[in-house]
Enzyme design. Structure first.
Site, mmCIF file in Angstrom:
data_model
loop_
_atom_site.group_PDB
_atom_site.id
_atom_site.type_symbol
_atom_site.label_atom_id
_atom_site.label_comp_id
_atom_site.label_asym_id
_atom_site.label_seq_id
_atom_site.Cartn_x
_atom_site.Cartn_y
_atom_site.Cartn_z
ATOM 1 N N GLU A 392 37.381 92.736 91.251
ATOM 2 C CA GLU A 392 38.420 93.757 91.237
ATOM 3 C C GLU A 392 39.652 93.282 90.475
ATOM 4 O OE1 GLU A 392 36.948 95.230 95.655
ATOM 5 O OE2 GLU A 392 38.897 94.239 95.420
ATOM 6 N N SER A 422 34.427 98.181 95.632
ATOM 7 C CA SER A 422 33.127 98.454 96.263
ATOM 8 C C SER A 422 32.370 97.135 96.376
ATOM 9 C CB SER A 422 32.326 99.481 95.458
ATOM 10 O OG SER A 422 32.209 99.090 94.107
ATOM 11 N N GLU A 423 32.845 96.279 97.282
ATOM 12 C CA GLU A 423 32.302 94.924 97.378
ATOM 13 C C GLU A 423 30.797 94.895 97.612
ATOM 14 O OE1 GLU A 423 36.657 94.460 98.113
ATOM 15 O OE2 GLU A 423 35.110 95.856 98.826
ATOM 16 N N ASP A 449 37.857 87.564 103.911
ATOM 17 C CA ASP A 449 37.506 88.574 104.909
ATOM 18 C C ASP A 449 36.546 89.623 104.355
ATOM 19 O OD1 ASP A 449 40.100 88.216 107.059
ATOM 20 O OD2 ASP A 449 40.383 87.592 104.992
ATOM 21 N N ILE A 451 33.876 89.278 102.894
ATOM 22 C CA ILE A 451 32.449 88.990 103.030
ATOM 23 C C ILE A 451 31.802 89.939 104.032
ATOM 24 C CG2 ILE A 451 32.734 86.551 102.447
ATOM 25 C CD1 ILE A 451 32.127 85.962 105.448
ATOM 26 N N HIS A 493 43.114 89.516 105.799
ATOM 27 C CA HIS A 493 43.117 88.879 104.483
ATOM 28 C C HIS A 493 43.311 87.365 104.587
ATOM 29 C CE1 HIS A 493 43.788 93.045 103.247
ATOM 30 N NE2 HIS A 493 43.566 92.703 101.989
#
Length: 688
Positions: A392, A422-423, A449, A451, A493
């Site tokens: 990103e 959109s991880e 975080d 993950i 975070h």
């Protein structure tokens, strides 16, 4: 082909009913036309993946690969076709001759050579990978495409919808093929969606979309042919919805009506439109085949399956009359269970290994840790045009949120990819590229975080892919993960993900604490042919200034080697990242003669047990130090492993310093209280 797939599925169900298949048997009976019609326009290098109900798709693509001119319904199958059938059935039965050596079974079928990239047991989990395959085709300047098959259930999964957007936004040659068989186990499409026309979502993402009768093999062929032609000519992603029907329940040989969620009349209505009977009707009417030849095609398929089944089973000498068992010699060796979780380290051959002490003062210069990250990435991308990086905002803001990719977008157009937020999708996209094998993706995950947002792709897909599919293919990729502690970003975070990666199979983990280590460990990691998590402390390391080589950026830090940052004899202190220097400072402040070891390599298979063990035998005491929460602690796993390995040399229980139970808060005071500090280490050392 239609007859072959149906006979194959019938034989699978027969074996399952005799308890000769371990696990579920998700039959595609009734859906054969979808696989056959959609596979016909594909060529060998085109790639597919699918879901747990994927035998038919696998067979259609694999047999199309070994018999590109098709099957003569009047002739016996060739040896190549019989081999595909035998190996597919062996895999479903969990046998060593299977395509995945028995590890995949019914739900995880893969044959990369034929473009069958793997079916998947997690609903929608395979879809992001297909966007990665498509990107690799496009980047390699081929006209090949990827097709990802999934059902009506997966059409509501976030990873699928996120992938629609990636495929459209990046004009990727990927077809999202929805095999809508009306039911997700027992819940109907009408119950689960506001609009049961699942293809209606496609135009909202800018996807040309088709809705096709999933019983009509010709209509399926024509729709797929149009979609494939559009993609081969650079049009980008497409979507096809095939409205089909599974004759049986979600799993096993019984109809859905036996479980009360659909009627016998509904099932009979679909069976009266059976795709095989329709094709045979038109073949006979047009004079292409006779009725007897159609019956012969069915007979050939059934007899072949009986023969293949006979090759993997035998009468059970200890069972009831007529019962069978799997031939004992066909089972995999139990000792094979952990083989192939990771690569064999062959990529390290020829590497030049150096530590900081191997450089003279004249060869070094001082540089910020953050700038060194950008330099290391730049050097790897200059050296190998198959390396790309994505994440990103990394292509803007002068190098992303912190500047770690500064200048790269201008220097390497097309290989520095700014992703949507959109991880799940872009992490799986990278996983697909890694599985394809032609390119090396480096993903930036903005905070540790995240993950959890991408957890399915990280842990169920990428981490398990090599082992699950037999252990033979590489999964070479890296994920740079920023740990946002001490930045004021609060509970969502600030996580240290080391503990989560260490307790999940398949990932290697590196944690460089100096700029020089970062470059050398990045170089080593990229040679491993495994997925590697690269942990980076934001506030505590990015601004740190340390020595790095002026010119030589090709050196490798020795694989699996820890670094002793302070020698001592009273206690062994184990830590990583920014906490290493805090441990050194704490040892000096406490007056305790502590030996401080920078672990550097954190995963189970890469830890330097020799250095750890040598120190423990000298000191008899261990203190594990980490900054983050005790709830997601890496030290919990490490402490347990140490006590099992070195119990006889320990004079006291393994002690730990970590953050508190709560995640860091926004308040500066509460954030400080939530994280382990130097004074906590001092107190722990003095307590020994």
């Amino acid at each position: 082909m239609l007859h072959l797939i149906r006979a194959f599925e019938e034989e699978v169900l027969d074996l399952a009913s005799q308890k000769l298949i371990n696990g579920p048997a998700h039959s595609s009976i009734g859906q054969e036309a979808v696989a056959v019609g959609s596979a016909l326009p594909l060529v060998g290098p085109d790639q597919i993946n699918g879901s747990h109900r994927g035998h038919h798709q696998f067979l259609a693509k694999a047999i199309g690969y070994v018999a590109p001119d098709g099957l003569d319904p009047r002739a016996e199958y060739s040896d190549d076709v019989r081999t595909v059938i035998y190996r597919a059935m062996s895999e479903i039965a969990g046998l060593k001759a299977g395509y995945c050596r028995g590890r995949g079974g019914s739900m995880h079928l893969q044959w990369k050579e034929a473009g069958c990239m793997g079916t998947n047991a997690l609903v929608g989990g395979q879809v992001p990978f297909a966007t990665g395959f498509a990107w690799a085709h496009k980047a390699a300047a081929t006209d090949n495409v990827s097709v990802t098959y999934f059902g009506d259930g997966a059409a509501n999964i976030g990873s699928a919808l996120e992938s629609y957007n990636l495929g459209s936004a990046w004009t990727l040659p990927v077809c999202f093929f929805i095999e809508n068989n009306q039911y997700a186990v027992s819940t109907s499409v009408e119950e689960a969606t506001g609009d049961p026309r699942l293809s209606a979502r496609g135009p909202g993402f800018g996807l040309p979309s088709w809705r096709v009768d999933g019983i009509d093999v010709l209509a399926l062929y024509l729709a797929t042919e149009q979609a494939v032609s559009y993609m081969r000519n650079g049009g980008g992603a497409t979507l096809i919805e095939a409205v089909a029907y599974r004759y049986l329940h979600h799993n096993g040989p019984f109809p859905g009506s036996a479980f009360g969620y659909r009627s016998k009349e509904e099932e009979q209505g679909w069976r009266e439109r059976d795709s095989i009977e329709q094709v045979e009707h038109w073949l006979v009417k047009r004079g292409i085949l006779t009725e007897d030849e159609c019956k012969a095609a069915r007979k050939i398929a059934k007899s072949t399956m009986v023969a293949v089944s006979g090759e993997i089973t035998e009468p059970d000498p200890e069972g009831k009359p007529g019962s069978k068992r799997i031939r004992p010699e066909l089972w995999p060796d139990p000792g094979f269970i952990d083989v192939g979780i990771r690569g064999d380290l062959s990529g390290l051959e020829g590497a030049t290994f150096k530590e900081a002490a191997d450089f003279s003062a004249d060869e070094l210069e001082d540089k910020r840790f953050l700038d060194t990250i950008a330099d290391g990435l730049r050097h790897r991308m200059e050296a190998d045009d198959h390396v790309l990086t994505l994440g990103e905002d990394i292509h803007k803001l002068n190098g992303g949120s912190r500047g770690a990719t500064r200048g790269l977008a201008d220097e390497f157009p097309g290989r520095v990819i700014g992703t949507p937020i959109s991880e799940n999708a872009f992490t799986g996209f990278a996983g697909g590229i890694a599985l394809d094998g032609r390119y090396y993706p480096i993903v930036e995950l903005m905070y540790g975080d995240f993950i959890w947002v991408a957890a399915d792709q990280l842990f169920n897909q990428i981490g398990k892919a090599r082992h699950m599919f037999g252990g033979d293919h590489d999964m070479a990729m890296a994920m740079r993960i920023k740990i946002g502690t001490a930045t004021g970003y609060g509970s969502q975070h600030s996580m240290d993900p080391a503990g989560m990666f260490a307790t999940s199979v398949g990932w290697r983990i590196i944690a460089p604490s100096t700029p020089l280590d970062y470059v050398g460990m990045l170089n080593t990691a990229m040679r491993l042919k495994d997925p590697v998590a690269i942990l980076e402390h934001d506030a505590d390391l990015y601004r740190f200034v340390g020595s790095v080589p002026k010119e030589d950026l090709d050196y490798c830090i020795p694989f699996g080697k820890a670094a002793v940052r302070r020698s001592g004899s009273a206690v062994t202190v184990l830590s990583y990242l920014s906490m290493v220097q805090r441990c050194v400072d704490a040892a000096e402040q406490s007056g305790v003669d502590a030996e401080v070891i920078d672990l550097r390599w954190l995963d189970h298979a890469s830890l330097d047990w020799d250095t750890i063990g040598e120190s423990i035998r000298k000191t008899g005491r261990v203190l594990i130090v980490e900054q983050g929460s005790e709830q997601t602690s890496y030290g919990v796993w490490l402490g347990d492993a140490i006590q099992r390995r070195f119990f006889d040399w320990l004079d006291a229980p393994v002690e730990r310093v970590s953050g508190g139970e709560a995640s860091p808060s926004i308040s500066k005071v509460l954030e400080y209280a939530a994280l382990a500090q130097t004074e906590d280490i001092v107190a722990a050392l003095k307590a020994f």
